[in-house]
Write a protein that holds these residues in place. Structure first.
Motif, PDB file in Angstrom:
ATOM      1  N   GLY A 226      28.359  52.256   7.085  1.00 45.37           N
ATOM      2  CA  GLY A 226      27.920  50.911   6.712  1.00 45.37           C
ATOM      3  C   GLY A 226      28.551  50.372   5.452  1.00 45.37           C
ATOM      4  O   GLY A 226      29.454  50.986   4.870  1.00 45.37           O
ATOM      5  N   TRP A 227      28.055  49.226   5.046  1.00 36.59           N
ATOM      6  CA  TRP A 227      28.571  48.519   3.875  1.00 36.59           C
ATOM      7  C   TRP A 227      27.433  48.113   2.966  1.00 36.59           C
ATOM      8  O   TRP A 227      26.363  47.715   3.420  1.00 36.59           O
ATOM      9  CB  TRP A 227      29.340  47.263   4.299  1.00 36.59           C
ATOM     10  N   ARG A 228      27.686  48.179   1.675  1.00 39.58           N
ATOM     11  CA  ARG A 228      26.737  47.717   0.657  1.00 39.58           C
ATOM     12  C   ARG A 228      27.419  46.593  -0.111  1.00 39.58           C
ATOM     13  O   ARG A 228      28.515  46.775  -0.642  1.00 39.58           O
ATOM     14  CB  ARG A 228      26.368  48.851  -0.278  1.00 39.58           C
ATOM     15  N   PHE A 229      26.786  45.434  -0.163  1.00 42.59           N
ATOM     16  CA  PHE A 229      27.280  44.270  -0.895  1.00 42.59           C
ATOM     17  C   PHE A 229      26.458  44.089  -2.161  1.00 42.59           C
ATOM     18  O   PHE A 229      25.224  44.127  -2.106  1.00 42.59           O
ATOM     19  CB  PHE A 229      27.110  42.994  -0.061  1.00 42.59           C
ATOM     20  N   GLU A 230      27.131  43.891  -3.293  1.00 39.90           N
ATOM     21  CA  GLU A 230      26.483  43.567  -4.564  1.00 39.90           C
ATOM     22  C   GLU A 230      27.156  42.301  -5.071  1.00 39.90           C
ATOM     23  O   GLU A 230      28.357  42.298  -5.332  1.00 39.90           O
ATOM     24  CB  GLU A 230      26.660  44.705  -5.558  1.00 39.90           C
ATOM     25  N   VAL A 231      26.389  41.224  -5.185  1.00 42.82           N
ATOM     26  CA  VAL A 231      26.915  39.916  -5.556  1.00 42.82           C
ATOM     27  C   VAL A 231      26.393  39.549  -6.942  1.00 42.82           C
ATOM     28  O   VAL A 231      25.186  39.586  -7.171  1.00 42.82           O
ATOM     29  CB  VAL A 231      26.479  38.838  -4.534  1.00 42.82           C
ATOM     30  N   ASP A 232      27.308  39.197  -7.851  1.00 45.84           N
ATOM     31  CA  ASP A 232      26.929  38.764  -9.203  1.00 45.84           C
ATOM     32  C   ASP A 232      27.493  37.381  -9.459  1.00 45.84           C
ATOM     33  O   ASP A 232      28.641  37.086  -9.112  1.00 45.84           O
ATOM     34  CB  ASP A 232      27.477  39.746 -10.254  1.00 45.84           C
ATOM     35  N   TYR A 233      26.671  36.540 -10.096  1.00 44.73           N
ATOM     36  CA  TYR A 233      27.063  35.162 -10.388  1.00 44.73           C
ATOM     37  C   TYR A 233      27.225  34.958 -11.886  1.00 44.73           C
ATOM     38  O   TYR A 233      26.386  35.384 -12.672  1.00 44.73           O
ATOM     39  CB  TYR A 233      25.987  34.197  -9.881  1.00 44.73           C
ATOM     40  N   THR A 234      28.328  34.320 -12.260  1.00 44.35           N
ATOM     41  CA  THR A 234      28.554  33.840 -13.614  1.00 44.35           C
ATOM     42  C   THR A 234      29.026  32.396 -13.463  1.00 44.35           C
ATOM     43  O   THR A 234      29.481  32.007 -12.379  1.00 44.35           O
ATOM     44  CB  THR A 234      29.602  34.688 -14.360  1.00 44.35           C
ATOM     45  N   PRO A 235      28.935  31.580 -14.485  1.00 47.31           N
ATOM     46  CA  PRO A 235      29.339  30.181 -14.330  1.00 47.31           C
ATOM     47  C   PRO A 235      30.753  30.039 -13.755  1.00 47.31           C
ATOM     48  O   PRO A 235      31.709  30.604 -14.281  1.00 47.31           O
ATOM     49  CB  PRO A 235      29.251  29.629 -15.750  1.00 47.31           C
TER      50      PRO A 235
ATOM     51  N   VAL B  38      31.888  40.019  -5.989  1.00 44.61           N
ATOM     52  CA  VAL B  38      31.270  40.815  -4.930  1.00 44.61           C
ATOM     53  C   VAL B  38      31.881  42.211  -4.950  1.00 44.61           C
ATOM     54  O   VAL B  38      33.096  42.363  -4.948  1.00 44.61           O
ATOM     55  CB  VAL B  38      31.499  40.166  -3.542  1.00 44.61           C
ATOM     56  N   ARG B  39      31.022  43.203  -4.951  1.00 38.58           N
ATOM     57  CA  ARG B  39      31.449  44.593  -4.824  1.00 38.58           C
ATOM     58  C   ARG B  39      30.971  45.063  -3.451  1.00 38.58           C
ATOM     59  O   ARG B  39      29.783  44.967  -3.142  1.00 38.58           O
ATOM     60  CB  ARG B  39      30.856  45.454  -5.932  1.00 38.58           C
ATOM     61  N   ILE B  40      31.927  45.533  -2.629  1.00 39.46           N
ATOM     62  CA  ILE B  40      31.602  46.034  -1.294  1.00 39.46           C
ATOM     63  C   ILE B  40      32.027  47.491  -1.247  1.00 39.46           C
ATOM     64  O   ILE B  40      33.219  47.795  -1.363  1.00 39.46           O
ATOM     65  CB  ILE B  40      32.332  45.238  -0.195  1.00 39.46           C
ATOM     66  N   ASN B  41      31.050  48.375  -1.157  1.00 39.20           N
ATOM     67  CA  ASN B  41      31.320  49.821  -1.142  1.00 39.20           C
ATOM     68  C   ASN B  41      32.269  50.220  -2.274  1.00 39.20           C
ATOM     69  O   ASN B  41      33.185  51.016  -2.094  1.00 39.20           O
ATOM     70  CB  ASN B  41      31.888  50.268   0.211  1.00 39.20           C
ATOM     71  N   GLY B  42      32.062  49.631  -3.434  1.00 35.76           N
ATOM     72  CA  GLY B  42      32.843  49.987  -4.612  1.00 35.76           C
ATOM     73  C   GLY B  42      34.118  49.203  -4.815  1.00 35.76           C
ATOM     74  O   GLY B  42      34.751  49.303  -5.858  1.00 35.76           O
ATOM     75  N   THR B  43      34.531  48.383  -3.846  1.00 36.86           N
ATOM     76  CA  THR B  43      35.732  47.556  -3.985  1.00 36.86           C
ATOM     77  C   THR B  43      35.333  46.179  -4.496  1.00 36.86           C
ATOM     78  O   THR B  43      34.427  45.554  -3.946  1.00 36.86           O
ATOM     79  CB  THR B  43      36.478  47.433  -2.638  1.00 36.86           C
TER      80      THR B  43
ATOM     81  N   GLY C 297      29.108  40.577   9.619  1.00 33.87           N
ATOM     82  CA  GLY C 297      27.916  40.627   8.779  1.00 33.87           C
ATOM     83  C   GLY C 297      28.287  40.654   7.315  1.00 33.87           C
ATOM     84  O   GLY C 297      29.297  41.237   6.938  1.00 33.87           O
ATOM     85  N   GLY C 298      27.468  39.989   6.483  1.00 33.50           N
ATOM     86  CA  GLY C 298      27.740  39.968   5.051  1.00 33.50           C
ATOM     87  C   GLY C 298      26.757  39.113   4.290  1.00 33.50           C
ATOM     88  O   GLY C 298      25.566  39.105   4.611  1.00 33.50           O
ATOM     89  N   VAL C 299      27.289  38.372   3.314  1.00 32.78           N
ATOM     90  CA  VAL C 299      26.427  37.617   2.395  1.00 32.78           C
ATOM     91  C   VAL C 299      26.876  36.169   2.224  1.00 32.78           C
ATOM     92  O   VAL C 299      28.049  35.846   2.339  1.00 32.78           O
ATOM     93  CB  VAL C 299      26.387  38.264   0.994  1.00 32.78           C
ATOM     94  N   LEU C 300      25.905  35.358   1.904  1.00 33.25           N
ATOM     95  CA  LEU C 300      26.143  33.986   1.497  1.00 33.25           C
ATOM     96  C   LEU C 300      26.628  34.025   0.052  1.00 33.25           C
ATOM     97  O   LEU C 300      26.028  34.686  -0.794  1.00 33.25           O
ATOM     98  CB  LEU C 300      24.820  33.220   1.610  1.00 33.25           C
ATOM     99  N   LEU C 301      27.748  33.361  -0.237  1.00 34.72           N
ATOM    100  CA  LEU C 301      28.299  33.347  -1.603  1.00 34.72           C
ATOM    101  C   LEU C 301      27.735  32.218  -2.451  1.00 34.72           C
ATOM    102  O   LEU C 301      27.618  32.337  -3.664  1.00 34.72           O
ATOM    103  CB  LEU C 301      29.823  33.205  -1.561  1.00 34.72           C
ATOM    104  N   GLY C 302      27.429  31.098  -1.831  1.00 34.56           N
ATOM    105  CA  GLY C 302      26.889  29.941  -2.536  1.00 34.56           C
ATOM    106  C   GLY C 302      26.422  28.913  -1.533  1.00 34.56           C
ATOM    107  O   GLY C 302      26.905  28.882  -0.388  1.00 34.56           O
ATOM    108  N   TYR C 303      25.467  28.081  -1.955  1.00 39.59           N
ATOM    109  CA  TYR C 303      24.893  27.109  -1.021  1.00 39.59           C
ATOM    110  C   TYR C 303      24.507  25.848  -1.777  1.00 39.59           C
ATOM    111  O   TYR C 303      23.755  25.904  -2.747  1.00 39.59           O
ATOM    112  CB  TYR C 303      23.655  27.709  -0.356  1.00 39.59           C
ATOM    113  N   GLU C 304      25.045  24.726  -1.299  1.00 39.43           N
ATOM    114  CA  GLU C 304      24.680  23.416  -1.857  1.00 39.43           C
ATOM    115  C   GLU C 304      23.833  22.637  -0.855  1.00 39.43           C
ATOM    116  O   GLU C 304      22.850  22.017  -1.216  1.00 39.43           O
ATOM    117  CB  GLU C 304      25.945  22.647  -2.187  1.00 39.43           C
TER     118      GLU C 304
END
Length: 144
Positions: free
Chosen positions: A95-104, A109-114, A48-55
């Motif tokens: 569990g896990w917390r995902f935080e995804v940030d986009y820059t050009p 991705v920060r997962i539980n602080g990592t 389980g997790g997150v989509l990083l990018g999609y074209e």
């Protein structure tokens, strides 16, 4: 809404079920930030997790925690392949917390602080991702 793999619970929660195929539930717009959390499922064999990018359906990437304790990228570019990233961050309160940030040109991705950072040429589109098993995603939010 209910789809074969995804059940909408409310504005911040969905359940992803995967009968052995990788499945994503993407946000349709480009984002600057995406967040979600999930607890470890009871049954083994999940990812389980997150989509990083999609074209397109033929070009996208996801980052997942696997039940075997590994962090892996699932990269689709015509064909699909798994890429091991390393040991997954430890679960916090199960569990896990995902935080995804986009820059050009980059997705962080920060997962539980990592912190993890990847170069990316894909549009900044995210959403929950699941492979094999049932994962209950919570605290879903994003900024366009």
């Amino acid at each position: 809404m209910v789809y074969v793999e995804w059940t909408h619970v409310d504005a911040t929660r969905v359940i992803g079920r995967s009968p052995g195929v990788f499945s994503i539930a993407r946000v349709k717009n480009s984002l600057s930030r995406f967040e979600l959390a999930f607890d470890a499922p009871v049954e083994p064999g999940w990812s389980g997790g997150v989509l990083l990018g999609y074209e397109s359906a033929a070009r996208w990437e996801a980052l997942v925690v696997r039940s075997d304790g590994r962090l892996a990228r699932f990269d689709v570019n015509g064909a699909a392949r798994w890429n091991d990233v390393g040991v997954a961050p430890a679960a916090v309160d199960g569990g896990w917390r995902f935080e995804v940030d986009y820059t050009p040109g980059r997705v962080s991705v920060r997962i539980n602080g990592t912190f993890f950072s990847f170069a990316s040429t894909l549009p900044p589109v995210s959403g929950p991702a699941v492979d094999s098993g049932e994962v209950r995603f919570t605290d879903i939010r994003w900024v366009e």
